[in-house]
Write a protein that holds these residues in place. Structure first.
Motif, PDB file in Angstrom:
ATOM      1  N   ILE A 154       2.967   8.373   9.927  1.00  0.00           N
ATOM      2  CA  ILE A 154       2.924   6.826  10.778  1.00  0.00           C
ATOM      3  C   ILE A 154       2.131   7.006  12.120  1.00  0.00           C
ATOM      4  O   ILE A 154       1.471   6.414  12.342  1.00  0.00           O
ATOM      5  CB  ILE A 154       4.214   6.142  11.033  1.00  0.00           C
ATOM      6  CG1 ILE A 154       4.790   5.941   9.341  1.00  0.00           C
ATOM      7  CG2 ILE A 154       4.259   5.416  11.966  1.00  0.00           C
ATOM      8  CD1 ILE A 154       6.429   5.512   9.524  1.00  0.00           C
ATOM      9  N   PRO A 155       2.461   8.135  12.898  1.00  0.00           N
ATOM     10  CA  PRO A 155       1.699   8.340  14.125  1.00  0.00           C
ATOM     11  C   PRO A 155       0.361   8.568  13.709  1.00  0.00           C
ATOM     12  O   PRO A 155      -0.748   8.166  14.460  1.00  0.00           O
ATOM     13  CB  PRO A 155       2.200   9.603  14.969  1.00  0.00           C
ATOM     14  CG  PRO A 155       3.684   9.612  14.306  1.00  0.00           C
ATOM     15  CD  PRO A 155       3.543   9.148  12.985  1.00  0.00           C
ATOM     16  N   ALA A 156       0.061   9.290  12.537  1.00  0.00           N
ATOM     17  CA  ALA A 156      -1.574   9.619  12.417  1.00  0.00           C
ATOM     18  C   ALA A 156      -2.072   8.298  12.103  1.00  0.00           C
ATOM     19  O   ALA A 156      -3.345   8.064  12.355  1.00  0.00           O
ATOM     20  CB  ALA A 156      -1.403  10.425  11.150  1.00  0.00           C
ATOM     21  N   ALA A 183      -3.324   4.034   2.758  1.00  0.00           N
ATOM     22  CA  ALA A 183      -2.100   5.022   3.417  1.00  0.00           C
ATOM     23  C   ALA A 183      -0.962   4.370   3.620  1.00  0.00           C
ATOM     24  O   ALA A 183      -0.025   4.873   3.333  1.00  0.00           O
ATOM     25  CB  ALA A 183      -2.775   5.234   4.785  1.00  0.00           C
ATOM     26  N   VAL A 184      -0.825   3.058   3.870  1.00  0.00           N
ATOM     27  CA  VAL A 184       0.399   2.153   4.132  1.00  0.00           C
ATOM     28  C   VAL A 184       1.307   2.127   2.485  1.00  0.00           C
ATOM     29  O   VAL A 184       2.323   2.398   2.491  1.00  0.00           O
ATOM     30  CB  VAL A 184       0.068   0.930   4.439  1.00  0.00           C
ATOM     31  CG1 VAL A 184       1.488   0.020   4.141  1.00  0.00           C
ATOM     32  CG2 VAL A 184      -0.323   0.715   5.566  1.00  0.00           C
ATOM     33  N   ALA A 185       0.232   1.945   1.287  1.00  0.00           N
ATOM     34  CA  ALA A 185       1.007   2.202   0.002  1.00  0.00           C
ATOM     35  C   ALA A 185       1.477   3.437  -0.237  1.00  0.00           C
ATOM     36  O   ALA A 185       2.874   3.364  -0.750  1.00  0.00           O
ATOM     37  CB  ALA A 185       0.128   1.760  -1.182  1.00  0.00           C
ATOM     38  N   VAL A 261       6.904  -8.574   3.524  1.00  0.00           N
ATOM     39  CA  VAL A 261       6.040  -8.437   2.331  1.00  0.00           C
ATOM     40  C   VAL A 261       6.230  -6.825   1.880  1.00  0.00           C
ATOM     41  O   VAL A 261       6.403  -6.656   0.896  1.00  0.00           O
ATOM     42  CB  VAL A 261       4.351  -8.498   2.767  1.00  0.00           C
ATOM     43  CG1 VAL A 261       3.474  -8.210   1.536  1.00  0.00           C
ATOM     44  CG2 VAL A 261       4.250 -10.080   2.996  1.00  0.00           C
ATOM     45  N   LEU A 262       5.989  -5.823   2.830  1.00  0.00           N
ATOM     46  CA  LEU A 262       6.135  -4.294   2.357  1.00  0.00           C
ATOM     47  C   LEU A 262       7.505  -4.127   1.766  1.00  0.00           C
ATOM     48  O   LEU A 262       7.657  -3.469   0.584  1.00  0.00           O
ATOM     49  CB  LEU A 262       6.040  -3.511   3.528  1.00  0.00           C
ATOM     50  CG  LEU A 262       4.483  -3.575   4.045  1.00  0.00           C
ATOM     51  CD1 LEU A 262       4.482  -2.588   5.368  1.00  0.00           C
ATOM     52  CD2 LEU A 262       3.409  -3.257   3.124  1.00  0.00           C
ATOM     53  N   ALA A 263       8.500  -4.833   2.217  1.00  0.00           N
ATOM     54  CA  ALA A 263      10.007  -4.716   1.747  1.00  0.00           C
ATOM     55  C   ALA A 263       9.957  -5.304   0.443  1.00  0.00           C
ATOM     56  O   ALA A 263      10.661  -4.669  -0.430  1.00  0.00           O
ATOM     57  CB  ALA A 263      10.929  -5.141   2.566  1.00  0.00           C
ATOM     58  N   ALA A 264       9.295  -6.377   0.108  1.00  0.00           N
ATOM     59  CA  ALA A 264       9.591  -6.941  -1.103  1.00  0.00           C
ATOM     60  C   ALA A 264       8.712  -6.294  -2.275  1.00  0.00           C
ATOM     61  O   ALA A 264       8.926  -6.340  -3.203  1.00  0.00           O
ATOM     62  CB  ALA A 264       9.171  -8.483  -1.011  1.00  0.00           C
ATOM     63  N   ALA A 265       7.509  -5.831  -1.789  1.00  0.00           N
ATOM     64  CA  ALA A 265       6.644  -4.881  -2.714  1.00  0.00           C
ATOM     65  C   ALA A 265       7.310  -3.575  -3.097  1.00  0.00           C
ATOM     66  O   ALA A 265       6.853  -3.131  -4.032  1.00  0.00           O
ATOM     67  CB  ALA A 265       5.350  -4.977  -2.142  1.00  0.00           C
ATOM     68  N   PHE A 266       7.776  -2.841  -2.401  1.00  0.00           N
ATOM     69  CA  PHE A 266       8.209  -1.661  -2.497  1.00  0.00           C
ATOM     70  C   PHE A 266       9.910  -1.338  -2.563  1.00  0.00           C
ATOM     71  O   PHE A 266       9.986  -0.094  -3.276  1.00  0.00           O
ATOM     72  CB  PHE A 266       7.716  -0.472  -1.334  1.00  0.00           C
ATOM     73  CG  PHE A 266       6.142  -0.698  -1.222  1.00  0.00           C
ATOM     74  CD1 PHE A 266       5.446   0.215  -2.005  1.00  0.00           C
ATOM     75  CD2 PHE A 266       5.417  -1.498  -0.440  1.00  0.00           C
ATOM     76  CE1 PHE A 266       4.212   0.213  -2.073  1.00  0.00           C
ATOM     77  CE2 PHE A 266       4.306  -1.386  -0.235  1.00  0.00           C
ATOM     78  CZ  PHE A 266       3.449  -0.414  -0.994  1.00  0.00           C
ATOM     79  N   THR A 267      10.685  -2.357  -2.435  1.00  0.00           N
ATOM     80  CA  THR A 267      12.112  -1.851  -2.296  1.00  0.00           C
ATOM     81  C   THR A 267      12.847  -3.095  -3.108  1.00  0.00           C
ATOM     82  O   THR A 267      13.956  -2.738  -3.704  1.00  0.00           O
ATOM     83  CB  THR A 267      12.806  -2.010  -1.110  1.00  0.00           C
ATOM     84  OG1 THR A 267      12.508  -3.248  -0.389  1.00  0.00           O
ATOM     85  CG2 THR A 267      12.127  -0.819  -0.084  1.00  0.00           C
TER      86      THR A 267
END
Length: 425
Positions: A154-156, A183-185, A261-267
């Motif tokens: 995440i810092p990278a 990278a986010v995915a 959106v990220l929470a709904a897409a991945f969890t």
């Protein structure tokens, strides 16, 4: 050249992946002539200026990891690697694209110049790209892998976006957006099954939701992730891709939307993702999405870049400026009032110059102090967006201005043509 000197150099190289700098050789008690003799004898192989590889290390094709080792050693050539790792805070950390590649987040794209984050701005002999970190370097943000300090994913990722934002010659590009989306995915997918998955998603949303990420098209990034999750193009065209919302929405609301959106897409199940998109980005005036809705409670109007509609934006600024002084605030006096605050009791406001309380500090009153309204605001720190008027008068004028734009009220204010026609005889 004695055997003792050769053994000292070999032992030192074994502690640093078979590498050694010219400054470290001098620290072992060897001079330049000894170094030259070892190079001529084939005991040391020159890699870069001031950096050598021991002959016992088999020659391999340069990789991102080998280039990163060389660049990191050359940033502080007069210090041993283990001494640098024992410092209270890291002096140089591999970051940005190089760190993401070493973590396996993104494929090896053949990075020619390693990217290193350093707090200092002085130049080094290293061929690395020296980046200024978004925050001060800390061991909590780095991970030591094989004796090499590498920024966590995440810092990278934050360093990639910060470097692109600092480079004004690098406009927002589709390549950078695609890179950040990949990278986010990967980061969110790896953290989906972990207990700290929600915290990781929140950190990622905080990174890509910064205002500095105008170099990254957040809408296109989310659209790419939603397509991979199975969302149709029709839903995306009606929600995420409507307008350039990532440039018009406040930072805090952007982060909340990205995190949702990220929470709904991945969890969560993929079936719920279209519903989340409609709740966030719908432009239907009857079911306006949370991103577009005014932050004022109960207001159904569309928000501007401040998060409020045009009417409540002025009221919110005034409420923040006229808020009473809290216990922890530093009170700075300015004339008869407090600097930066409009003293409003609801019916009158206080003049900082003479101490009188008036319903409206107008130009006629300020002329008696030999000041204009602009000079009065500058002298006492009053925001240009706040009227020098009491709360009751301000609300009455605002409501009148609002009502004049409503046709249903104009019918009662202005007679129609039929009402103006004289009655028949």
């Amino acid at each position: 050249m004695t055997e003792d000197k050769q053994r000292r150099v070999a032992a030192a190289c074994a502690r640093q992946w078979g590498l050694i700098t010219s400054a470290q050789i001098e620290m072992l008690g060897l001079n330049r002539q000894d170094t030259k003799r070892m190079r001529e004898a084939g005991l040391l192989i020159t890699l870069q200026r001031g950096l050598y590889r021991h002959h016992s290390v088999t020659e391999t094709v340069p990789t991102v990891l080998s280039d990163a080792r060389c660049a990191w050693l050359l940033t502080r050539p007069a210090m041993w690697g283990e001494d640098r790792l024992a410092l209270p805070a890291p002096d140089a950390v591999l970051t940005a694209t190089t760190a993401l590649t070493l973590h396996g987040i993104t494929p090896d794209a053949g990075v020619v110049v390693p990217e290193i984050a350093m707090n200092t701005q002085r130049s080094y002999r290293s061929t690395a790209r020296i980046l200024a970190p978004p925050d001060r370097l800390d061991w909590a943000q780095a991970q030591v892998i094989d004796g090499l300090p590498i920024a966590r994913p995440i810092p990278a990722l934050a360093a990639v976006i910060a470097a692109a934002s600092a480079d004004h010659r690098n406009p927002r590009s589709a390549e950078l957006t695609s890179f950040v989306a990949a990278a986010v995915a990967r980061i969110c997918d790896d953290a989906a099954d972990r207990p700290e998955g929600d915290a990781v998603i929140g950190q990622v949303a905080g990174v890509v939701g910064r205002r500095s990420t105008q170099v990254v098209d957040v809408a296109q990034m989310l659209a790419t992730l939603c397509r991979e999750a199975g969302v149709s193009e029709d839903i995306l065209a009606q929600t995420v891709l409507v307008g350039r919302w990532n440039l018009a929405v406040p930072v805090d609301r952007t982060r909340q939307a990205v995190a949702a959106v990220l929470a709904a897409a991945f969890t969560a199940p993929s079936v719920s993702l279209p519903v989340v998109l409609a709740d966030l980005f719908s432009v239907d005036p009857h079911q306006l999405g949370q991103v577009w809705r005014c932050a004022h409670r109960g207001c159904p109007d569309r928000a501007t870049g401040s998060g409020y509609c045009s009417r409540h934006r002025v009221l919110e600024v005034r409420d923040r400026t006229t808020r009473p002084v809290a216990d922890g605030d530093e009170i700075a006096r300015s004339g008869f009032g407090i600097y930066g605050r409009l003293d409003d009791d609801g019916h009158t406001v206080l003049c900082h110059e003479c101490g009188r309380r008036l319903r409206h500090i107008n130009a006629r009153h300020l002329a008696g102090h030999d000041m204009t309204a602009a000079e009065y605001r500058v002298a006492h720190g009053i925001s240009p967006r706040v009227g020098l008027i009491s709360g009751d008068s301000h609300r009455r004028r605002a409501q009148n201005s609002f009502d004049q734009g409503r046709p249903d009220l104009l019918r009662h204010l202005r007679p129609t043509a039929a009402q103006r026609r004289p009655p028949p005889d």
